[in-house]
Write a protein that holds these residues in place. Sequence first.
Motif, PDB file in Angstrom:
ATOM      1  N   THR A 207      32.667  25.483 -37.132  1.00 20.23           N
ATOM      2  CA  THR A 207      31.486  25.024 -36.396  1.00 20.23           C
ATOM      3  C   THR A 207      31.398  25.708 -35.032  1.00 20.23           C
ATOM      4  N   GLU A 208      32.531  25.812 -34.369  1.00 18.83           N
ATOM      5  CA  GLU A 208      32.561  26.383 -33.014  1.00 18.83           C
ATOM      6  C   GLU A 208      31.986  27.803 -32.985  1.00 18.83           C
ATOM      7  N   GLU A 209      32.233  28.547 -34.060  1.00 17.84           N
ATOM      8  CA  GLU A 209      31.770  29.938 -34.107  1.00 17.84           C
ATOM      9  C   GLU A 209      30.241  30.050 -34.131  1.00 17.84           C
ATOM     10  N   GLY A 211      28.189  28.419 -32.235  1.00 26.27           N
ATOM     11  CA  GLY A 211      27.663  28.326 -30.871  1.00 26.27           C
ATOM     12  C   GLY A 211      26.419  27.465 -30.759  1.00 26.27           C
ATOM     13  N   PRO A 215      27.018  19.455 -29.853  1.00 24.12           N
ATOM     14  CA  PRO A 215      28.261  19.307 -30.606  1.00 24.12           C
ATOM     15  C   PRO A 215      28.033  18.458 -31.856  1.00 24.12           C
TER      16      PRO A 215
END
Length: 249
Positions: A207-209, A211, A215
């Motif tokens: 998920t972090e990738e 961007g 959140p």
Amino acid sequence: MPCDITSEHQVREVIQASRPAVIINTAAFTDVDGNERDPEKADLVNTKGVEYLLTAADEVDARFIQVSTDYVFDGTAGPYLEEDTPAPLSVYGRTKLAAERLVLERDRHLIIRTNVLFGPDIHAPASFIRWIVNSLREDEPIRVVDDQVNNPTLTTHLAVAIKSAIDQHAAGLYHYAGLEFLTRYEFALRIGYHFSLPVHKIAPIATEELGQLAPRPLLSGLICSKMKMDLKVRNANVTDALAEAFPRA
Ligand SMILES: NC(=O)c1ccc[n+]([C@@H]2O[C@H](COP(=O)([O-])OP(=O)(O)OC[C@H]3O[C@@H](n4cnc5c(N)ncnc54)[C@H](OP(=O)(O)O)[C@@H]3O)[C@@H](O)[C@H]2O)c1
């Protein structure tokens, strides 16, 4: 009759004219990143609109059902029960939780939280299934998050659960979702297998990738044993739900 739920006047007019016994609110501003960009609109649609609907419902003595979301949780310790403490990470989650609190202030109304809805209409806008199927049919590689866990829910099963809740005069807070907890990546693979498409085109991504602005709750999902016990509703695993929604695939 069309109704913009952010207009108190329109809401009252439509509900006074139709005098429904039950109002099911599925309207919401659901673009999670869009909610971060426009928190005023999020508050207006997701919270204030629900307040207008509740006031108008009480004026005609209608029961009110609000569809809510697992995004009221932070996704650190899912799957979640109704009694778990919400801690939304995003504007979307906060505005949906604020609406829940308005509903719970009144005794006779109902909230049904659900997550990752998918329906038999493959052409529905913003459909996850449509995106997976079309991409794989075009032989396009796609990346799907493998760190968000939920229990995907067939819309027609949710509709049956809502009908059961109405028939049995359920009130308060209930969770309703699918039987099986899996990552979004695993869900994409199941869709690919079901439609006999080249699943090797699906790659996992964190998920972090991505961007994204808002959140996302990661370890989420909803336990619906309370609803199954109280209202005798059933839910299904993803493979069976896909077979039911798309029988000739
Ligand atoms: N989809 C999911 O995976 C999921 C998961 C958990 C909970 N939910 C909840 O389930 C409900 C339905 O979600 P969905 O996926 O069907 O969302 P959706 O596809 O985005 O549909 C939302 C609907 O709300 C309408 N709407 C937006 N603003 C409105 C306004 N001011 N007045 C009247 N209608 C308005 C939209 O109409 P326009 O198209 O004309 O704007 C649209 O028809 C929502 O409450 C959502 O929070 C969804």
